[in-house]
Enzyme design. Structure first.
Site, PDB file in Angstrom:
ATOM      1  N   LYS A   5       0.838  -1.198   0.000  1.00 58.19           N
ATOM      2  CA  LYS A   5       0.000   0.000   0.000  1.00 58.19           C
ATOM      3  C   LYS A   5       0.878   1.254   0.000  1.00 58.19           C
ATOM      4  O   LYS A   5       1.746   1.423   0.848  1.00 58.19           O
ATOM      5  CB  LYS A   5      -0.910   0.010   1.237  1.00 58.19           C
ATOM      6  CG  LYS A   5      -1.894   1.174   1.239  1.00 58.19           C
ATOM      7  CD  LYS A   5      -2.904   1.041   2.363  1.00 58.19           C
ATOM      8  CE  LYS A   5      -2.417   1.556   3.681  1.00 58.19           C
ATOM      9  NZ  LYS A   5      -2.186   3.015   3.723  1.00 58.19           N
ATOM     10  N   ASP A  31      -3.462   4.320  -1.825  1.00 58.69           N
ATOM     11  CA  ASP A  31      -4.361   4.758  -0.750  1.00 58.69           C
ATOM     12  C   ASP A  31      -4.256   6.277  -0.604  1.00 58.69           C
ATOM     13  O   ASP A  31      -3.632   6.774   0.331  1.00 58.69           O
ATOM     14  CB  ASP A  31      -3.950   4.021   0.546  1.00 58.69           C
ATOM     15  CG  ASP A  31      -4.741   4.448   1.778  1.00 58.69           C
ATOM     16  OD1 ASP A  31      -5.881   4.934   1.626  1.00 58.69           O
ATOM     17  OD2 ASP A  31      -4.216   4.271   2.893  1.00 58.69           O
ATOM     18  N   LYS A  56      -7.136   8.157  -0.884  1.00 59.29           N
ATOM     19  CA  LYS A  56      -8.453   8.534  -0.347  1.00 59.29           C
ATOM     20  C   LYS A  56      -9.004   9.805  -0.990  1.00 59.29           C
ATOM     21  O   LYS A  56      -9.223  10.824  -0.318  1.00 59.29           O
ATOM     22  CB  LYS A  56      -8.391   8.720   1.173  1.00 59.29           C
ATOM     23  CG  LYS A  56      -7.941   7.497   1.952  1.00 59.29           C
ATOM     24  CD  LYS A  56      -8.050   7.728   3.452  1.00 59.29           C
ATOM     25  CE  LYS A  56      -7.559   6.562   4.275  1.00 59.29           C
ATOM     26  NZ  LYS A  56      -6.088   6.381   4.239  1.00 59.29           N
ATOM     27  N   ASP A  75     -13.211  14.777  -3.290  1.00 61.72           N
ATOM     28  CA  ASP A  75     -13.260  16.059  -3.976  1.00 61.72           C
ATOM     29  C   ASP A  75     -14.491  16.074  -4.894  1.00 61.72           C
ATOM     30  O   ASP A  75     -15.276  15.130  -4.877  1.00 61.72           O
ATOM     31  CB  ASP A  75     -11.952  16.241  -4.786  1.00 61.72           C
ATOM     32  CG  ASP A  75     -11.522  17.697  -4.867  1.00 61.72           C
ATOM     33  OD1 ASP A  75     -12.400  18.553  -5.157  1.00 61.72           O
ATOM     34  OD2 ASP A  75     -10.324  17.986  -4.671  1.00 61.72           O
ATOM     35  N   THR A 103     -10.898   3.985  10.631  1.00 63.34           N
ATOM     36  CA  THR A 103     -10.783   3.082  11.785  1.00 63.34           C
ATOM     37  C   THR A 103     -10.237   3.793  13.028  1.00 63.34           C
ATOM     38  O   THR A 103     -10.282   3.248  14.124  1.00 63.34           O
ATOM     39  CB  THR A 103      -9.854   1.893  11.437  1.00 63.34           C
ATOM     40  OG1 THR A 103      -8.723   2.393  10.707  1.00 63.34           O
ATOM     41  CG2 THR A 103     -10.570   0.894  10.567  1.00 63.34           C
ATOM     42  N   ARG A 146       1.992  -0.720  11.199  1.00 64.85           N
ATOM     43  CA  ARG A 146       2.858  -0.709  12.377  1.00 64.85           C
ATOM     44  C   ARG A 146       2.971  -2.051  13.081  1.00 64.85           C
ATOM     45  O   ARG A 146       3.981  -2.322  13.734  1.00 64.85           O
ATOM     46  CB  ARG A 146       2.386   0.389  13.349  1.00 64.85           C
ATOM     47  CG  ARG A 146       2.755   1.790  12.864  1.00 64.85           C
ATOM     48  CD  ARG A 146       1.978   2.862  13.569  1.00 64.85           C
ATOM     49  NE  ARG A 146       0.562   2.846  13.196  1.00 64.85           N
ATOM     50  CZ  ARG A 146      -0.337   3.703  13.642  1.00 64.85           C
ATOM     51  NH1 ARG A 146       0.028   4.645  14.478  1.00 64.85           N
ATOM     52  NH2 ARG A 146      -1.594   3.625  13.231  1.00 64.85           N
TER      53      ARG A 146
HETATM   54  O1  C5P Z   1      -0.041   1.122  11.164  1.00 66.13           O
HETATM   55  P1  C5P Z   1      -1.456   0.734  10.870  1.00 66.13           P
HETATM   56  O2  C5P Z   1      -1.611  -0.750  10.579  1.00 66.13           O
HETATM   57  O3  C5P Z   1      -2.442   1.252  11.858  1.00 66.13           O
HETATM   58  O4  C5P Z   1      -1.760   1.474   9.481  1.00 66.13           O
HETATM   59  C1  C5P Z   1      -3.004   1.400   8.855  1.00 66.13           C
HETATM   60  C2  C5P Z   1      -2.889   1.941   7.463  1.00 66.13           C
HETATM   61  O5  C5P Z   1      -4.162   1.871   6.854  1.00 66.13           O
HETATM   62  C3  C5P Z   1      -2.438   3.382   7.393  1.00 66.13           C
HETATM   63  O6  C5P Z   1      -1.615   3.501   6.242  1.00 66.13           O
HETATM   64  C4  C5P Z   1      -3.706   4.163   7.196  1.00 66.13           C
HETATM   65  O7  C5P Z   1      -3.510   5.301   6.404  1.00 66.13           O
HETATM   66  C5  C5P Z   1      -4.592   3.159   6.448  1.00 66.13           C
HETATM   67  N1  C5P Z   1      -6.021   3.303   6.642  1.00 66.13           N
HETATM   68  C6  C5P Z   1      -6.641   3.267   7.872  1.00 66.13           C
HETATM   69  N2  C5P Z   1      -8.006   3.440   7.975  1.00 66.13           N
HETATM   70  C7  C5P Z   1      -8.740   3.587   6.890  1.00 66.13           C
HETATM   71  C8  C5P Z   1      -8.139   3.608   5.634  1.00 66.13           C
HETATM   72  C9  C5P Z   1      -6.767   3.445   5.549  1.00 66.13           C
HETATM   73  O8  C5P Z   1      -5.965   3.090   8.892  1.00 66.13           O
HETATM   74  N3  C5P Z   1     -10.053   3.677   6.995  1.00 66.13           N
END
Ligand code: C5P
Length: 239
Positions: free
Chosen positions: A34, A61, A63, A66, A125, A217
């Site tokens: 991603k 990603d 998002k 617009d 999330t 992470r």
């Molecule tokens: O580090 P972690 O696993 O929390 O990262 C989640 C990834 O998913 C990040 O890159 C974040 O931008 C992306 N994301 C998210 N929630 C969403 C859409 C994308 O956490 N609804």
């Protein structure tokens, strides 16, 4: 589907060279990487091409949120870049989603391009039920909102949605098997939630019906990232 097809690794780093190192290092475990805002702002479209040259797929990603005209043009640029999936915000509205989808389908046919999956972000999330009501000012529940936005995306002809593990079974039951669900906010029992308020373990998210889980992470911030990805892949397999 093998675990590596279901696992999407988030390249949340600001250095294109480092991102490519991660792609090489985890390529055996992951098919799709991603590219989000941070990496795209530092590496540009070139980083996407360089990941693809290594035989990997890219979920872009960015998002998009617009007016329809801008999102249509950005969607076509993402399509021509050859990404396998990209996303936009469902709260940008039905018209924006439908026009983007139609333009991508038409352009792929005309230019003989592979069609990327288009998924709509429902509610991030990182947002809790409390924040959703108190700060964002909604009167109804977050779940109701996710269902409503998913229904808009479904009607607009999108391939699916991005939603937390907590809403996956509700979406799956409402919109059926073919509707793609991408679930970020993934935290195995041994990793801290960080800023994710609606987190879920890999196993639970897949069991609930997620097609793909996005992990950042929980792998890259661990002391032993190889061990972390191995444990997560085993969880996916066991689900
Ligand atoms: O580090 P972690 O696993 O929390 O990262 C989640 C990834 O998913 C990040 O890159 C974040 O931008 C992306 N994301 C998210 N929630 C969403 C859409 C994308 O956490 N609804």
């Amino acid at each position: 589907m093998p675990a590596r097809e279901k696992l999407i690794l988030a390249l949340d780093v600001g250095e294109p060279g480092y991102a490519l190192e991660i792609v090489e290092r985890f390529g055996d475990w992951v098919t799709t990487f991603k590219v989000g805002l941070e990496l795209f702002l530092s590496g540009g479209p070139d980083i996407v091409r360089r990941i693809q040259e290594r035989g990997k797929k890219v979920f872009l990603d960015l998002k998009f949120h617009d007016i329809p005209n801008t999102v249509v043009k950005s969607s076509l640029a993402a399509t021509r870049l050859g990404v396998s999936m990209f996303n936009l915000h469902a709260s940008g509205g039905f018209e924006m989603m439908k026009r983007a989808k139609d333009a991508v389908v038409e352009t792929c046919l005309r230019e003989n391009l592979p069609r990327p999956k288009i998924v709509a972000v429902t509610v991030l999330t990182s947002i809790s039920q409390e924040e959703f009501r108190k700060e964002m000012g909604f009167q109804h529940s977050l779940r109701t909102h996710v269902k409503h936005l998913s229904s808009l995306a479904h009607r607009a002809g999108l391939d699916g949605v991005v939603a937390s593990g907590h809403e996956v079974s509700m979406i799956r039951n409402s919109f059926g098997k073919g509707f793609v669900i991408v679930t970020p906010g993934i935290r195995p029992s041994w990793s801290p939630p960080d800023d994710q308020m609606r987190a879920m373990t890999p196993k639970e998210a897949i069991r609930n019906g997620a097609d793909y889980i996005v992990v950042g992470r929980a792998v890259l911030s661990q002391k032993d990232p190889e061990k972390a990805i191995e444990l997560i892949s085993l969880e996916v397999l066991s689900a």
